[in-house]
Enzyme design. Sequence first.
Site, PDB file in Angstrom:
ATOM      1  N   SER A 430       1.077  -1.081   0.084  1.00 14.03           N
ATOM      2  CA  SER A 430       0.078  -0.247   0.094  1.00 14.03           C
ATOM      3  C   SER A 430       0.510   1.290  -0.098  1.00 14.03           C
ATOM      4  O   SER A 430       0.173   2.270  -0.790  1.00 14.03           O
ATOM      5  CB  SER A 430      -1.629   0.165   1.334  1.00 14.03           C
ATOM      6  N   HIS A 451      -2.500  -2.930  -6.239  1.00 18.45           N
ATOM      7  CA  HIS A 451      -3.350  -2.232  -4.608  1.00 18.45           C
ATOM      8  C   HIS A 451      -4.930  -2.344  -4.767  1.00 18.45           C
ATOM      9  O   HIS A 451      -5.662  -2.520  -5.845  1.00 18.45           O
ATOM     10  CB  HIS A 451      -2.604  -0.956  -4.770  1.00 18.45           C
ATOM     11  N   GLU A 463      -6.297  -0.317  -7.698  1.00 16.64           N
ATOM     12  CA  GLU A 463      -4.711   0.530  -8.128  1.00 16.64           C
ATOM     13  C   GLU A 463      -3.569  -0.395  -9.302  1.00 16.64           C
ATOM     14  O   GLU A 463      -2.998  -1.212  -8.252  1.00 16.64           O
ATOM     15  CB  GLU A 463      -4.110   1.954  -7.546  1.00 16.64           C
ATOM     16  N   ASN A 501      -3.824   6.642  -1.259  1.00 17.98           N
ATOM     17  CA  ASN A 501      -3.286   6.691  -0.101  1.00 17.98           C
ATOM     18  C   ASN A 501      -2.916   8.694  -0.649  1.00 17.98           C
ATOM     19  O   ASN A 501      -2.773   9.096   1.135  1.00 17.98           O
ATOM     20  CB  ASN A 501      -2.615   5.523   0.365  1.00 17.98           C
TER      21      ASN A 501
HETATM   22  P1  NAD Z   1      -1.286  -9.767   6.863  1.00 18.19           P
HETATM   23  O1  NAD Z   1      -0.224  -9.545   8.351  1.00 18.19           O
HETATM   24  O2  NAD Z   1      -2.700 -10.480   7.720  1.00 18.19           O
HETATM   25  O3  NAD Z   1      -0.581 -10.939   5.553  1.00 18.19           O
HETATM   26  C1  NAD Z   1       0.524 -11.366   5.640  1.00 18.19           C
HETATM   27  C2  NAD Z   1       0.999 -12.876   5.923  1.00 18.19           C
HETATM   28  O4  NAD Z   1       2.031 -12.513   4.751  1.00 18.19           O
HETATM   29  C3  NAD Z   1       0.594 -13.657   6.708  1.00 18.19           C
HETATM   30  O5  NAD Z   1       0.276 -14.623   6.304  1.00 18.19           O
HETATM   31  C4  NAD Z   1       2.077 -13.912   6.800  1.00 18.19           C
HETATM   32  O6  NAD Z   1       2.286 -15.704   7.489  1.00 18.19           O
HETATM   33  C5  NAD Z   1       2.746 -14.004   5.508  1.00 18.19           C
HETATM   34  N1  NAD Z   1       3.832 -14.431   5.012  1.00 18.19           N
HETATM   35  C6  NAD Z   1       4.758 -13.324   5.213  1.00 18.19           C
HETATM   36  N2  NAD Z   1       6.029 -13.624   4.800  1.00 18.19           N
HETATM   37  C7  NAD Z   1       5.515 -14.695   3.665  1.00 18.19           C
HETATM   38  C8  NAD Z   1       6.511 -15.216   3.332  1.00 18.19           C
HETATM   39  N3  NAD Z   1       7.851 -14.494   2.657  1.00 18.19           N
HETATM   40  N4  NAD Z   1       5.951 -15.942   1.651  1.00 18.19           N
HETATM   41  C9  NAD Z   1       4.492 -16.134   2.065  1.00 18.19           C
HETATM   42  N5  NAD Z   1       3.038 -15.414   3.649  1.00 18.19           N
HETATM   43  C10 NAD Z   1       4.027 -14.959   3.857  1.00 18.19           C
HETATM   44  O7  NAD Z   1      -1.159  -8.330   5.969  1.00 18.19           O
HETATM   45  P2  NAD Z   1      -2.579  -8.173   4.805  1.00 18.19           P
HETATM   46  O8  NAD Z   1      -3.643  -6.534   5.805  1.00 18.19           O
HETATM   47  O9  NAD Z   1      -2.878  -9.206   4.292  1.00 18.19           O
HETATM   48  O10 NAD Z   1      -2.108  -7.008   4.101  1.00 18.19           O
HETATM   49  C11 NAD Z   1      -0.897  -7.670   3.669  1.00 18.19           C
HETATM   50  C12 NAD Z   1      -0.490  -6.811   2.532  1.00 18.19           C
HETATM   51  O11 NAD Z   1      -1.296  -6.155   1.839  1.00 18.19           O
HETATM   52  C13 NAD Z   1       0.682  -5.727   3.036  1.00 18.19           C
HETATM   53  O12 NAD Z   1       1.612  -5.324   1.855  1.00 18.19           O
HETATM   54  C14 NAD Z   1      -0.708  -4.395   3.300  1.00 18.19           C
HETATM   55  O13 NAD Z   1       0.645  -2.876   2.798  1.00 18.19           O
HETATM   56  C15 NAD Z   1      -1.533  -4.485   1.851  1.00 18.19           C
HETATM   57  N6  NAD Z   1      -2.645  -3.978   1.542  1.00 18.19           N
HETATM   58  C16 NAD Z   1      -3.230  -4.538   3.061  1.00 18.19           C
HETATM   59  C17 NAD Z   1      -4.543  -3.832   3.303  1.00 18.19           C
HETATM   60  C18 NAD Z   1      -5.154  -3.902   4.817  1.00 18.19           C
HETATM   61  O14 NAD Z   1      -6.603  -3.274   4.742  1.00 18.19           O
HETATM   62  N7  NAD Z   1      -4.948  -4.676   5.679  1.00 18.19           N
HETATM   63  C19 NAD Z   1      -5.083  -2.876   2.608  1.00 18.19           C
HETATM   64  C20 NAD Z   1      -4.122  -2.470   0.973  1.00 18.19           C
HETATM   65  C21 NAD Z   1      -2.732  -2.820   0.744  1.00 18.19           C
END
Ligand code: NAD
Length: 720
Positions: A430, A451, A463, A501
């Site tokens: 993000s 995104h 995005e 953002n």
């Molecule tokens: P999260 O913590 O819920 O999930 C991340 C997952 O990645 C975990 O299950 C973890 O075990 C796994 N992981 C870590 N290292 C790994 C690897 N080497 N191989 C495979 N899996 C691995 O996080 P999230 O909220 O789902 O966010 C994930 C991404 O999405 C981030 O970059 C975040 O910025 C982006 N994002 C989040 C949101 C939101 O609102 N949560 C919105 C848009 C974008």
Amino acid sequence: MIYQGNAITVTRGGDDIATLTFDLQGESVNKLSSAVIAELEQAVKAIQAESGLAGLVLASAKEAFIVGADITEFQAMFGKGGEFLESMLHRVHGIFNAIEDLPFPTVTAINGLALGGGCEVLLTTDFRVMGDKAQIGLPETKLGILPGWGGCVRLPRLIGADNAIEWIAGGTQNRADAALKVGAVDAVVPGEQLEAAALDILARANAGELDYRARREEKMQPLRLGPIEQMMAFETAKGYVAGKAGPHYPAPVEAIKVIQKGAGEERARAQAIEAKAFAKLAMTEVAFNLVGLFMSDQVVKKKGGQFEKQARPVKQAAVLGAGIMGGGIAYQSASKGTPILMKDIKEEAIQLGLKEARKLFTKQVERKKLTPEQMAEKLANIRPTLTYGDFGSVDLVVEAVVENPKVKGAVLTEVEGLVGEETILASNTSTISITRLASSLKRPENFCGMHFFNPVHRMPLVEVIRGEKTSDAAVAATVAYARAMGKTPIVVNDCPGFLVNRVLFPYFGGFSQLMAQGADFQRVDKVMEKFGWPMGPAYLLDVVGMDTAVHAGEVMAEGFPERMGSLGGNGEKSAIQAMFENDRLGQKNDRGFYAYEEDRKGKPKKVSDEAAIALVKSVAKESREFSDEEIISRMMVPLCLETVRCLEDGIVGTPAEADMALIYGIGFPPFRGGALRYVDAMGVAAFVKLADGLAEELGPLYAPTEKLREMAAAGETFYA
Ligand code: NAD
């Protein structure tokens, strides 16, 4: 040949049946533009003058029947004032009534989509036969107007007030079986039998088997409703629809009022009532903005379609990370039919991701949108894994691991070595620069941002971020995949926060400034919700999570130090930071600006929390009172200015894409048309003056750009 125009031809068949065919030359669909209406007028006159006809068929030579009036003409037309609009409507009523009054039976062969004006024209004939794949509906209320070519008069007489209210106030698109059930059409047949079926109806009407005069008479007469039915149909519906549409969208309730007022009247009077109400709605800013939104959506869809044409299709996808976002992405891909591998490093995460997907599919089964068999089939599209075993045959990988540049860099490099040369890698980051993430890759041209917004299954925007080295092919494949997932992709260039953002954080900056000067956050939320946002800024921060907001805020501050270096409010500790430091993270730990309790359905319900109020007060430097207008300006000006900057910097291609991204990504109030339309509505000069006034006190976040000043001086607007 009875009539030949550019969009309409009328031919005479051997059995004395005239067929009026809509086939707008040079276009893929039929539209009732003012030029086509003028042709229709001539065509109907020619039919009236032809002697010895025994019937009329309305038909289309395109795949769709008629998709509606030509919406690109609306804004100019609406600007011409009420008198013009009413006379335009009366003219169309005259043409449509002339079809309805022809001295022989008439039928429409509905071969495909018939919407808006395209649906209203088919209501004029005595009978309707519909292809089994066709759909009909009156979506005008979604544009802030109502059916003005007799739809509010004819439809209730044809299918009953209650059904007509549902169709018109809901703006629904109705399938053939549903249309047949309520009596909107007389028969449904396979597409290839349509013409024969229409001719058969006319033959039966002429043979006296079907009483077309009685059918016609029913449409002309007042609606037969007793006082209790009136009460049930109209008063109950108005209350329900008003509650559902909310105060900013008056059209659905106005449409019910028109049906109600016209119910006791004959055709001409009822049509006059409809015309008056249409003109009134058409001249509102809401209608202007919703029509603009429709056109912007067309721009976005067209661009998406162009990318899709050049794209290598994604037949097999993969997602890295089975967390909140990864799980959502896997569900969405599987649900729309693209098989996806879901990889995580933890078995628990995989189980959680699958559980979430199963829950969403089960809801669809409960709502009868899926059968249990279909659910099983779709669920099988997700293949969970802890290894990279099958990654060799994947077309596109979405990386959705934790938001940490080092982890992301390592994961992306690792996966690049295991996939095919042509596989596209896309990061769901993000905040982290796509160009920076690409720097560790061997094939940066195959890499871009993708995104998604949370929750993935509900938020329409994706995005697609083009890094410095991203190729057109990578962008095209990612856009096509997003569209295959049922999402609306908008392509933007790389910068901190990308488009959405980057624009959202100055809005939070405005919020922090208000907090620093002693504003009450619950009141700010109420004012902004009344303005039209689905949730106020404090509530939104609770949903986003204070940790995420602080972290992303740091990235934004680093990227744009002059404006966002002190988003916290004058360099001091902000209310958001105070929340974070006091472990008030928002909904994720049940306390932030509000406290959260579970409601009866197990969903978080916000309640006021004295501790949060005291905490915000503790970081305030003043205790100023703000009017509603001041709150709105302090929140909206930074958001609008950053949108202007994104457009000037080439982060986003057009005003239409910028505005649609804000509406689809963060719920910008649709009836206001987006940030740039909001500036246009205020007037660029008035906006610059407002911003300048605020910048004096509040600093660079509020300062207009030079180009905006030039636009103001030249009297320019973002939209033509
Ligand atoms: P999260 O913590 O819920 O999930 C991340 C997952 O990645 C975990 O299950 C973890 O075990 C796994 N992981 C870590 N290292 C790994 C690897 N080497 N191989 C495979 N899996 C691995 O996080 P999230 O909220 O789902 O966010 C994930 C991404 O999405 C981030 O970059 C975040 O910025 C982006 N994002 C989040 C949101 C939101 O609102 N949560 C919105 C848009 C974008």
